[in-house]
Design an enzyme around this catalytic site. Structure first.
Site, mmCIF file in Angstrom:
data_model
loop_
_atom_site.group_PDB
_atom_site.id
_atom_site.type_symbol
_atom_site.label_atom_id
_atom_site.label_comp_id
_atom_site.label_asym_id
_atom_site.label_seq_id
_atom_site.Cartn_x
_atom_site.Cartn_y
_atom_site.Cartn_z
ATOM 1 N N ARG A 53 18.859 -49.817 17.053
ATOM 2 C CA ARG A 53 19.294 -48.785 16.107
ATOM 3 C C ARG A 53 18.561 -47.493 16.435
ATOM 4 O O ARG A 53 17.369 -47.377 16.196
ATOM 5 C CB ARG A 53 19.011 -49.249 14.675
ATOM 6 C CG ARG A 53 19.078 -48.140 13.648
ATOM 7 C CD ARG A 53 18.957 -48.667 12.221
ATOM 8 N NE ARG A 53 17.792 -49.495 11.973
ATOM 9 C CZ ARG A 53 16.574 -49.021 11.716
ATOM 10 N NH1 ARG A 53 16.342 -47.722 11.733
ATOM 11 N NH2 ARG A 53 15.583 -49.853 11.467
ATOM 12 N N HIS B 219 17.004 -46.333 9.397
ATOM 13 C CA HIS B 219 17.753 -47.385 8.700
ATOM 14 C C HIS B 219 18.902 -46.777 7.891
ATOM 15 O O HIS B 219 20.047 -47.231 7.960
ATOM 16 C CB HIS B 219 16.814 -48.171 7.784
ATOM 17 C CG HIS B 219 17.486 -49.192 6.945
ATOM 18 N ND1 HIS B 219 18.070 -50.325 7.470
ATOM 19 C CD2 HIS B 219 17.684 -49.259 5.602
ATOM 20 C CE1 HIS B 219 18.589 -51.050 6.494
ATOM 21 N NE2 HIS B 219 18.378 -50.423 5.352
ATOM 22 N N TYR C 237 7.211 -46.553 11.300
ATOM 23 C CA TYR C 237 7.040 -47.918 11.805
ATOM 24 C C TYR C 237 7.434 -48.093 13.276
ATOM 25 O O TYR C 237 7.343 -49.195 13.802
ATOM 26 C CB TYR C 237 7.821 -48.920 10.942
ATOM 27 C CG TYR C 237 9.283 -48.603 10.741
ATOM 28 C CD1 TYR C 237 10.240 -48.983 11.684
ATOM 29 C CD2 TYR C 237 9.722 -47.926 9.599
ATOM 30 C CE1 TYR C 237 11.577 -48.709 11.505
ATOM 31 C CE2 TYR C 237 11.067 -47.636 9.408
ATOM 32 C CZ TYR C 237 11.990 -48.027 10.357
ATOM 33 O OH TYR C 237 13.322 -47.738 10.175
#
Length: 371
Positions: free
Chosen positions: A268, A272, A281
Site C-alpha cells: 500500500r 491506510h 510506522y
C-alpha cells in the site's frame, strides 16, 4: 504410520502447498522471468486490457483521494500500488460470478463495471452501498475485517447446491487473515468443496501493524494447507503473474475441485486512509523500495518490449483516464441532499419500538432547529 501412508501423505500435501517463492512472470524492471510449471502467461489482448484498466484505476484512486481532501467524501482508503491485484480480480471473473470486496477494493469495483460515483456512495456517508449487488453480482464493500469471507463462502455454496457454475471471489487484506471468520470460512469451504477463491492482498500492514506482528506463518498462503485448501503465493505487483495465478484458481473452483487460496505480495503506497499518518510506522526508504516495483510501470515496460503497447496507446489510455476523473469530479460536486431520518428506514422490515423512539427524538430535534 506405515512408510506407504507417509509417502501418500507427503504427495497429498504437495497438492496444497504454495510455491516456495511467489510466482512471477515479470521482474521489477519489466524483463521476463521463467515462471514455475503449471502457469501460462495470459494472451497479449488481455494484458493490454489490464494495462488500460490499471491506468483508469490509478487515476480514479487519485481523484477519489482528492475528493476526500475537498470534503466530498467522508473517508477514502487508497489502493495505489495494488492495481495489479484489483484489476486482475475483476478480469478473471465471468458475469455470473460474484465478487466480495473490502473497503479498499474500489478500483476492483470500477473494473468490474460499477459506476464510479456509485462506488463512492458508501464512502460519501450514505446508508447504502450505492449500487444493486444482485444486478452486478458485487457484494457491498465490507469494512469489518473478514466478515465478507463468510458471505462469499455462503454464496459459493448456494450456487453449488443449485447446480450453477458461478464462482465467488473474496478479497481480503493481510489483517483479515487473523480473524476467526477467515478460518471458519476456509474450513467450511474445504469440507463442502465450495467454489470460492480467497484472494489475500498482503500489503504488509494491518493499518499500522506490520505483518511480522500478525502471523508467524512462512507466508499467509500456508494458512490454507491445514484446512485442505489448495494455496499459492504470487508477486502481487506483477500483473502477468496475478492474472495467471487467479485464472488457475478460478478454473480450479469452477471445475468442482473446491476452494483455492491465493496470497499476493504487494504494498500500500499511500496511508491506510486519509485519516492515517503512515510516517509514524514506516520509513520513506521502505516506500521507495516498493515504488521501484510499481505494477503499472512494470507492465508498461513489459508490453512495450513485446510491441503490444505504443506511445499512442499510452496517450489514449491517459486521456480516457482524465475524462473519467473529470466526469467523476463533476458528478461528485453536485450537492447531495440526504435525509438523516432515512437511517431508520431499513434497519428492520418492521421497526422496533426503540427505533421508532429514536426516530421521533431526531425528528423533534430537527423541528426545534427550524423553529
Amino acid at each position: 504410520m506405515s512408510t506407504i501412508s507417509a509417502k501418500a501423505l507427503r504427495r497429498s500435501m504437495q497438492n496444497f502447498l504454495p510455491s516456495l517463492a511467489p510466482v512471477r512472470f515479470v521482474a521489477e524492471d519489466g524483463t521476463p522471468e521463467k515462471p514455475p510449471p503449471g502457469y501460462r502467461a495470459p494472451d497479449d489482448a488481455l494484458l493490454r486490457e489490464a494495462y488500460r484498466r490499471m491506468v483508469l484505476g490509478r487515476r480514479f484512486d487519485t481523484q477519489a483521494s482528492a475528493l476526500t481532501k475537498q470534503g466530498r467524501l467522508a473517508v477514502y482508503p487508497s489502493s495505489r500500488g495494488q492495481e495489479a491485484c484489483q484489476i486482475a480480480a475483476a478480469l478473471v471473473l465471468r458475469e455470473d460470478d460474484w465478487l466480495f470486496p473490502t473497503y479498499r477494493d474500489s478500483v476492483a469495483l470500477v473494473a468490474r463495471g460499477v459506476d464510479p460515483v456509485e462506488v463512492l456512495t458508501l464512502l460519501r456517508g450514505d446508508w447504502h452501498c450505492g449500487y444493486d449487488p444482485m444486478a452486478i453480482r458485487v457484494a457491498p464493500q465490507c469494512t469489518p475485517l473478514a466478515t465478507q469471507v463468510v458471505h462469499a463462502v455462503g454464496m459459493a455454496e448456494a450456487m453449488r447446491r443449485k447446480g450453477e457454475e458461478g464462482v465467488a471471489m473474496a478479497l481480503i487484506g493481510d489483517g483479515g487473515t487473523s480473524e476467526g471468520d477467515f478460518h471458519e470460512a476456509l474450513n467450511f469451504a474445504a469440507v463442502f468443496a465450495s467454489p470460492v477463491v480467497f484472494f489475500v492482498q498482503n500489503n504488509k500492514y494491518a493499518i499500522s501493524v506490520p505483518l511480522a506482528r500478525q502471523s508467524a506463518a512462512p507466508t499467509l498462503a500456508y494458512k490454507g494447507v491445514g484446512y485442505g485448501v489448495r494455496s499459492e503465493q504470487v508477486d502481487g505487483n506483477d500483473p502477468v503473474a496475478v492474472l495467471s495465478v487467479l485464472t488457475v484458481a478460478v478454473e480450479h473452483a469452477r471445475a468442482g475441485r473446491g476452494p483455492f487460496l491465493v496470497e499476493a505480495h504487494t504494498y500500500r503506497m499511500d496511508a491506510h486512509t486519509n485519516a492515517d499518518d503512515a510516517t509514524r510506522y514506516r520509513d520513506a526508504a521502505e516506500v521507495e523500495r516498493w515504488r521501484a516495483a510499481d505494477p503499472l510501470d512494470r507492465l508498461e515496460t513489459y508490453l512495450r518490449a513485446r510491441a503490444v503497447l505504443t506511445d499512442d496507446d499510452i496517450e489514449a489510455d491517459r486521456s480516457d483516464a482524465e475524462s473519467l476523473a473529470a466526469d467523476l469530479r463533476a458528478r461528485m460536486n453536485i450537492a447531495h441532499e440526504g435525509d438523516p431520518l432515512e437511517l431508520f428506514d431499513h434497519v428492520f422490515a418492521e421497526p422496533t419500538p426503540q427505533l421508532r423512539e429514536q426516530r421521533a427524538l431526531l425528528a423533534a430535534e430537527f423541528t426545534a432547529q427550524e423553529d
